[in-house]
Design a protein around this motif. Structure first.
Motif, PDB file in Angstrom:
ATOM      1  N   ASN A 166     -14.880   4.139   2.388  1.00 22.57           N
ATOM      2  CA  ASN A 166     -14.231   5.323   1.834  1.00 22.57           C
ATOM      3  C   ASN A 166     -14.643   5.623   0.394  1.00 22.57           C
ATOM      4  OD1 ASN A 166     -11.986   6.510   3.779  1.00 22.57           O
ATOM      5  ND2 ASN A 166     -12.073   4.300   4.105  1.00 22.57           N
ATOM      6  N   ALA A 183      -5.904   1.967   7.980  1.00 15.58           N
ATOM      7  CA  ALA A 183      -5.557   3.319   7.539  1.00 15.58           C
ATOM      8  C   ALA A 183      -4.811   3.301   6.216  1.00 15.58           C
ATOM      9  CB  ALA A 183      -4.721   4.013   8.610  1.00 15.58           C
ATOM     10  N   SER A 184      -4.005   2.260   6.000  1.00 14.48           N
ATOM     11  CA  SER A 184      -3.242   2.183   4.752  1.00 14.48           C
ATOM     12  C   SER A 184      -4.154   1.911   3.563  1.00 14.48           C
ATOM     13  CB  SER A 184      -2.153   1.107   4.850  1.00 14.48           C
ATOM     14  OG  SER A 184      -2.706  -0.206   4.846  1.00 14.48           O
ATOM     15  N   ASN A 202      -8.376   7.049  -0.722  1.00 13.93           N
ATOM     16  CA  ASN A 202      -8.474   8.501  -0.623  1.00 13.93           C
ATOM     17  C   ASN A 202      -7.489   9.200  -1.549  1.00 13.93           C
ATOM     18  OD1 ASN A 202     -10.485   8.262   1.317  1.00 13.93           O
ATOM     19  ND2 ASN A 202      -9.043   8.320   3.022  1.00 13.93           N
ATOM     20  N   SER A 203      -6.291   8.624  -1.687  1.00 17.78           N
ATOM     21  CA  SER A 203      -5.293   9.216  -2.584  1.00 17.78           C
ATOM     22  C   SER A 203      -5.755   9.159  -4.034  1.00 17.78           C
ATOM     23  CB  SER A 203      -3.948   8.505  -2.427  1.00 17.78           C
ATOM     24  OG  SER A 203      -3.425   8.682  -1.131  1.00 17.78           O
ATOM     25  N   VAL A 249       0.518   4.405  -2.748  1.00 20.58           N
ATOM     26  CA  VAL A 249       0.267   5.792  -2.371  1.00 20.58           C
ATOM     27  C   VAL A 249       1.427   6.707  -2.769  1.00 20.58           C
ATOM     28  CG1 VAL A 249      -0.082   7.367  -0.425  1.00 20.58           C
ATOM     29  CG2 VAL A 249      -1.287   5.171  -0.493  1.00 20.58           C
ATOM     30  N   SER A 250       2.655   6.261  -2.527  1.00 16.51           N
ATOM     31  CA  SER A 250       3.808   7.144  -2.727  1.00 16.51           C
ATOM     32  C   SER A 250       4.271   7.226  -4.173  1.00 16.51           C
ATOM     33  CB  SER A 250       4.982   6.675  -1.867  1.00 16.51           C
ATOM     34  OG  SER A 250       5.447   5.401  -2.300  1.00 16.51           O
ATOM     35  N   SER A 284      -5.956   5.079   2.861  1.00 15.55           N
ATOM     36  CA  SER A 284      -5.060   6.032   2.206  1.00 15.55           C
ATOM     37  C   SER A 284      -4.971   5.764   0.708  1.00 15.55           C
ATOM     38  CB  SER A 284      -3.669   5.967   2.838  1.00 15.55           C
ATOM     39  OG  SER A 284      -2.785   6.884   2.236  1.00 15.55           O
ATOM     40  N   THR A 331       0.820  -1.209   0.000  1.00 14.43           N
ATOM     41  CA  THR A 331       0.000   0.000   0.000  1.00 14.43           C
ATOM     42  C   THR A 331       0.852   1.257   0.000  1.00 14.43           C
ATOM     43  OG1 THR A 331      -0.166  -0.164   2.417  1.00 14.43           O
ATOM     44  CG2 THR A 331      -1.981  -1.087   1.127  1.00 14.43           C
TER      45      THR A 331
END
Length: 306
Positions: free
Chosen positions: A249, A187-188, A194-195, A128-129, A191, A124
């Protein structure tokens, strides 16, 4: 060591030197499949796959720029999204496959795959990154399969099935289960969703789960692997967590457990590649084959895009 594993070891036809060579090959293969060896060059390889797509006859507007009825599509995630196990690899860093479910969906008349950063071994944090940034802000469809590496997929496969050790296997499963149940893992996943929603506000984000890797008989037993039922059970829990967080989400979740039912390792018609010593250097084990990726694509196609 379990009685089953001990009996197999006592009758193994290889001597210790041969077994050591095979074990070394095994570890190299696991590094390729799970991504331990894909760090630096992965970005360039996945970007190369995403770019310069040839025109596709029969699709509106051809390929390249896409047609007026095609939805801009991006595919993110780990080895299950890249196509490890399906063969016909487009490159040998991320092991993206022309038979992967993203490429099968790209062949549909309503989608144009313009970003395919999915890569073997990624988690994850990488999505995201790094991967989200490759998604066009105008994307209309995004698929993502991720989370397995966060909970230690490689360690479970190695310790439970490839070089089985009951103590190490139980520990790997317990560690993965604890991670899956943690607030940090939830949360990951949030994320990731959401990202993507922030990157491409108009996109339908589709998060897929994982298939149960092993077939079980009516007694809940796999004839080859004693830890198969336990790993299947933990996969169900992992999928439930991903589904809950993803849908909360705003994403759509695609559950493929039923689609793969009866086609796990040990079945008469497996859609998951088993481990074989002879293919130790081929990154296919414990991943869907081409038929499995077709099943993924079929399940995703059932999601309304409008």
């Amino acid at each position: 060591m379990s009685n089953r594993a001990r009996a197999a070891a006592d009758h193994h036809p290889y001597d210790r030197r041969r077994l050591a060579v095979l074990a070394a090959a095994l570890l190299a293969a696991l590094a390729l499949v799970m991504g331990a060896a894909v760090v630096g060059p992965a970005d360039a390889a996945s970007a190369a796959v995403s770019a310069g797509k040839p025109d596709k006859p029969g699709k509106p507007g051809g390929g390249g720029g896409g047609g007026t009825t095609e939805l801009t599509y991006a595919a993110l995630g780990d080895s299950f999204a890249a196509g490890v196990g399906a063969g016909s690899y487009l490159e040998r860093t991320c092991y993206t496959s022309s038979k992967s479910y993203p490429k099968l969906l790209d062949a549909d008349s309503d989608k144009q795959l313009v970003a395919f950063p999915a890569c073997s071994g990624k988690d994850t944090a990488d999505v995201v990154s790094r991967q989200v940034a490759t998604v066009p802000t105008t994307a209309k469809v995004v698929t993502v399969t991720v989370g397995g590496n966060d909970v230690g997929f490689a360690g479970v496969m190695q310790n439970c099935f490839v070089l089985p050790d009951d103590t190490a296997c139980a520990s790997a499963i317990a560690t993965g289960a604890a991670i899956a149940a943690s607030d940090a893992f939830a949360a990951s996943i949030a994320s990731v969703v959401n990202s993507l929603e922030a990157r491409a506000p108009g996109a339908k984000v589709i998060v897929t789960g994982y298939p149960l890797l092993f077939w079980e008989d009516s007694s809940g037993v796999n004839p080859k692997y004693s830890w198969a039922d336990e790993v299947n059970d933990e996969t169900v829990i992992l999928n439930d967590v991903i589904q809950s967080v993803a849908t909360t989400n705003g994403a759509v979740f695609v559950d493929v457990e039923d689609d793969f039912a009866g086609h796990g390792i040990g079945s008469s018609s497996p859609w998951i590649n088993d481990w074989k010593w002879v293919t130790a250097t081929t990154p296919t084990a414990f991943h869907p084959n081409a038929t499995g990726h077709a099943a993924y694509a079929t399940a995703i196609r059932a999601v309304p895009l409008s």
